[in-house]
Design an enzyme around this catalytic site. Structure first.
Site, PDB file in Angstrom:
ATOM      1  N   ASP A  83       0.851  -1.184   0.000  1.00 41.77           N
ATOM      2  CA  ASP A  83       0.000   0.000   0.000  1.00 41.77           C
ATOM      3  C   ASP A  83       0.891   1.239   0.000  1.00 41.77           C
ATOM      4  O   ASP A  83       1.713   1.415   0.905  1.00 41.77           O
ATOM      5  CB  ASP A  83      -0.898  -0.015   1.244  1.00 41.77           C
ATOM      6  CG  ASP A  83      -1.779   1.220   1.315  1.00 41.77           C
ATOM      7  OD1 ASP A  83      -2.477   1.492   0.333  1.00 41.77           O
ATOM      8  OD2 ASP A  83      -1.739   1.922   2.340  1.00 41.77           O
ATOM      9  N   THR A 116      -3.155   5.219  -3.844  1.00 45.27           N
ATOM     10  CA  THR A 116      -2.059   5.951  -3.181  1.00 45.27           C
ATOM     11  C   THR A 116      -0.744   5.798  -3.938  1.00 45.27           C
ATOM     12  O   THR A 116       0.017   6.746  -4.056  1.00 45.27           O
ATOM     13  CB  THR A 116      -1.888   5.452  -1.731  1.00 45.27           C
ATOM     14  OG1 THR A 116      -1.856   4.023  -1.725  1.00 45.27           O
ATOM     15  CG2 THR A 116      -3.046   5.901  -0.868  1.00 45.27           C
ATOM     16  N   THR A 117      -0.479   4.584  -4.450  1.00 50.44           N
ATOM     17  CA  THR A 117       0.745   4.385  -5.245  1.00 50.44           C
ATOM     18  C   THR A 117       0.647   5.172  -6.551  1.00 50.44           C
ATOM     19  O   THR A 117       1.619   5.805  -6.984  1.00 50.44           O
ATOM     20  CB  THR A 117       0.944   2.889  -5.556  1.00 50.44           C
ATOM     21  OG1 THR A 117       0.892   2.158  -4.335  1.00 50.44           O
ATOM     22  CG2 THR A 117       2.263   2.643  -6.242  1.00 50.44           C
ATOM     23  N   ASP A 413      -8.983  -0.294   2.308  1.00 53.45           N
ATOM     24  CA  ASP A 413      -8.970   0.367   0.995  1.00 53.45           C
ATOM     25  C   ASP A 413     -10.228   0.008   0.202  1.00 53.45           C
ATOM     26  O   ASP A 413     -10.865   0.871  -0.407  1.00 53.45           O
ATOM     27  CB  ASP A 413      -7.723  -0.045   0.190  1.00 53.45           C
ATOM     28  CG  ASP A 413      -6.461   0.635   0.709  1.00 53.45           C
ATOM     29  OD1 ASP A 413      -6.561   1.333   1.729  1.00 53.45           O
ATOM     30  OD2 ASP A 413      -5.389   0.455   0.111  1.00 53.45           O
TER      31      ASP A 413
END
Length: 560
Positions: A83, A116-117, A413
């Site tokens: 994550d 997020t990445t 998530d």
């Protein structure tokens, strides 16, 4: 320089007297000695290079074939995760400009939960693409203006092509939400069980009311068993608390019980302060002991008379109280965690009482069934059929603690994604499809404008291709060949064509049900372009010498 009183010859040949102070320039000390200042083009390029290092740390975690990172902190605690927000948060980045990327990853995690990445990758690639223009002397503000224009064009295009889902058909809506959850979980450690967890996550979110409060979904981890042994409880569940003798005599199952929620200590305690009592005879001592017992029994009698069958308290419930409740077929649990007690209050109704004096039926909660169950090596108190607020608890099973922690993060998530998809019912195709389409639109627009904007918007368009390229690289595919195929498909009008991870090719990802909420991509573009613009706007860094030397001294150590 001449010494004081030295004569200087004028052009006319005469001599004049020049004082030494007139020949020296006054020195202005603005910053403390030892302050590190760096500015200009070199500083800007240094900041871009620092951000690239952060991007490289998370680059390989993107997508279904992304790899995981093992991060060990200062205390020796190991965390396995892919994550983006978790990784950059644990990296402990000290470079002031690179911290901006950490902040946007946290922002994306808080706002939409997933992507997020992607947001870190996009910001880093945008900076990488404009680095040559900075070196050639283009003013950063010109780049910022072009980036903001390109971002607005991309957001308008997302709104235009996003597919609206019919909310009036519940089955269709649940199918959509499950596909969004499965897309989010496909890049996590639990990718093999994505269908199992996707349906569980959707069921959990559908139990919530219109406010969709995340706190009303509890997650409890129980070691042992397989991942598939995880299950959803339609109500509140928490681990059995510490109990005294007499607990096993209490009933463990009730139907429609009244629930008392307390913040009261129900046990005999010695004086907290250093109290001194002088006694003359045994009768006086016995009177004090009797008073302590009568105070405790008075509280217990009031709780029993209120009609409560289940008593939960944040503070300890002693052995006397436990036996008292057992004799009256009542269940009790002390030292209940604050979070679980509040969730029970929101779900079952009633209110947390700090005294037993005014305890009436109005202050009590209720539920359809209460039961204590054995799950793995733990016992759980489970409340089902809660009338006040809709709530649920996910019980996670698994082996290693790190694996269960990562499963919890993955489900968080997915829950965030499903919540967003319920509120914003527009979806786009994932797998790099929307990124390639936006890249094509911006390239076409760039050809219609003149000047530097053409080059800068083209650079932005090229930066968007990093998502499909990285998906290919992480899966071991030929990224150049697949990107060329995607460019051809999108030029021919194939809006939803993206990377097909399974067959090492390109595919219509909308038809393959690789979906994600449109707000995830919108938020990622806004956050990434804003971060890039902030970093490009900084042309000077001033580092205070005190703050720079602080980390060198351990807490409590003498100054160096």
């Amino acid at each position: 320089a001449r010494s004081v009183g030295e004569s200087a010859r004028s052009p006319t040949g005469s001599t004049s007297f020049v004082p030494k102070m007139m020949l020296m320039k006054p020195q202005v000390l603005l910053l403390k000695e030892g302050t590190d200042t760096s500015q200009g083009k070199g500083q800007l390029i240094s900041n871009i290079t620092a951000c690239a290092a952060v991007v490289d740390a998370v680059r390989t975690t993107l997508g279904p074939r992304g790899l995981d990172k093992l991060i060990v902190d200062g205390q020796g605690k190991a965390t396995i995760s892919n994550d983006g927000a978790t990784i950059v948060n644990l990296l402990d980045v000290v470079h002031p400009a690179a911290k901006t990327l950490v902040d946007i990853a946290k922002s994306q995690d808080a706002e939409v939960g997933d992507g997020t990445t992607t947001v870190v990758l996009l910001a880093g690639e945008m900076l990488k693409e404009v680095k040559p223009f900075i070196e050639e002397g283009i003013h950063p503000q010109h780049i910022v203006r072009s980036f903001r224009k390109a971002t607005q064009l991309a957001l308008d295009k997302i709104k235009e092509i996003a597919v609206q889902v019919k909310k009036d058909d519940p089955k269709e809506q649940i199918r959509l939400l499950e596909k969004c959850a499965a897309t989010s979980l496909s890049s996590k450690l639990v990718a093999r069980q994505k269908e199992f967890f996707a349906s569980m996550v959707v069921e959990a979110v559908m139990h919530l009311d219109e406010q969709l409060q995340l706190s009303m979904i509890g997650m409890k981890k129980v070691k042992g068993g397989a991942l598939e042994d995880s299950f959803l409880v339609e109500g509140v569940a928490f681990k059995k608390t510490f109990s005294y003798a007499g607990f096993e005599m209490q009933p463990k199952k009730y139907t429609n019980p009244k629930i008392a929620l307390l913040n009261i200590e129900l046990e005999l305690k010695s004086e907290k302060d250093n109290a001194e009592i002088r006694l003359d005879n045994v009768e006086e001592y016995q009177a004090i002991v009797d008073a302590e017992w009568s105070i405790l029994y008075e509280k217990l009698d009031k709780i029993a008379k209120s009609g409560a069958k289940v008593v939960l308290s944040k503070l300890p419930i002693g052995d006397v109280a436990t036996q008292y409740f057992a004799d009256r077929d009542m269940f009790c649990a002390g030292r209940v965690p604050d979070e679980d007690l509040k969730r029970t209050m929101k779900a079952c109704g009633g209110s947390i009482q700090t005294t037993a004096n005014s305890l009436t039926e109005k202050q009590l909660g209720t539920c359809a069934t209460f039961e204590e169950q054995q799950i793995g090596g733990e016992r759980f108190n489970i409340f089902k059929g809660c009338p006040e607020a809709k709530t649920c608890t996910i019980i996670l099973r698994g082996g290693a603690e790190q694996f269960m922690d990562e499963t919890e993060r993955s489900l968080h998530d997915a829950i965030m994604i499903v919540r967003r998809a319920r509120k914003n019912d527009a979806v786009v195709a994932g797998g790099g499809a929307i990124d390639m389409e936006l890249s094509r639109v911006l390239r076409d627009y760039a050809r219609s404008v003149a000047g530097k904007d053409q080059l800068l918007i083209s650079a932005y368009a090229k930066a968007l291709e990093v998502v499909p390229r990285q998906l290919c690289d992480n899966a071991g595919f030929d990224s150049i060949g697949i990107l060329n195929k995607l460019r051809k498909k999108h030029a021919e009008g194939g809006v939803w064509f993206g990377v097909d991870i399974v067959n090492e090719d390109v595919a219509n990802n909308y038809e393959e049900y690789v979906w994600e909420p449109a707000i995830v991509k919108s938020n990622a573009l806004i956050a990434a372009s804003e971060a890039a613009c902030i970093i490009l706007s900084v042309d000077e860094t001033v580092r205070n010498p005190k703050s720079a030397s602080e980390p060198q001294n351990a807490p409590g150590a003498p100054p160096s």
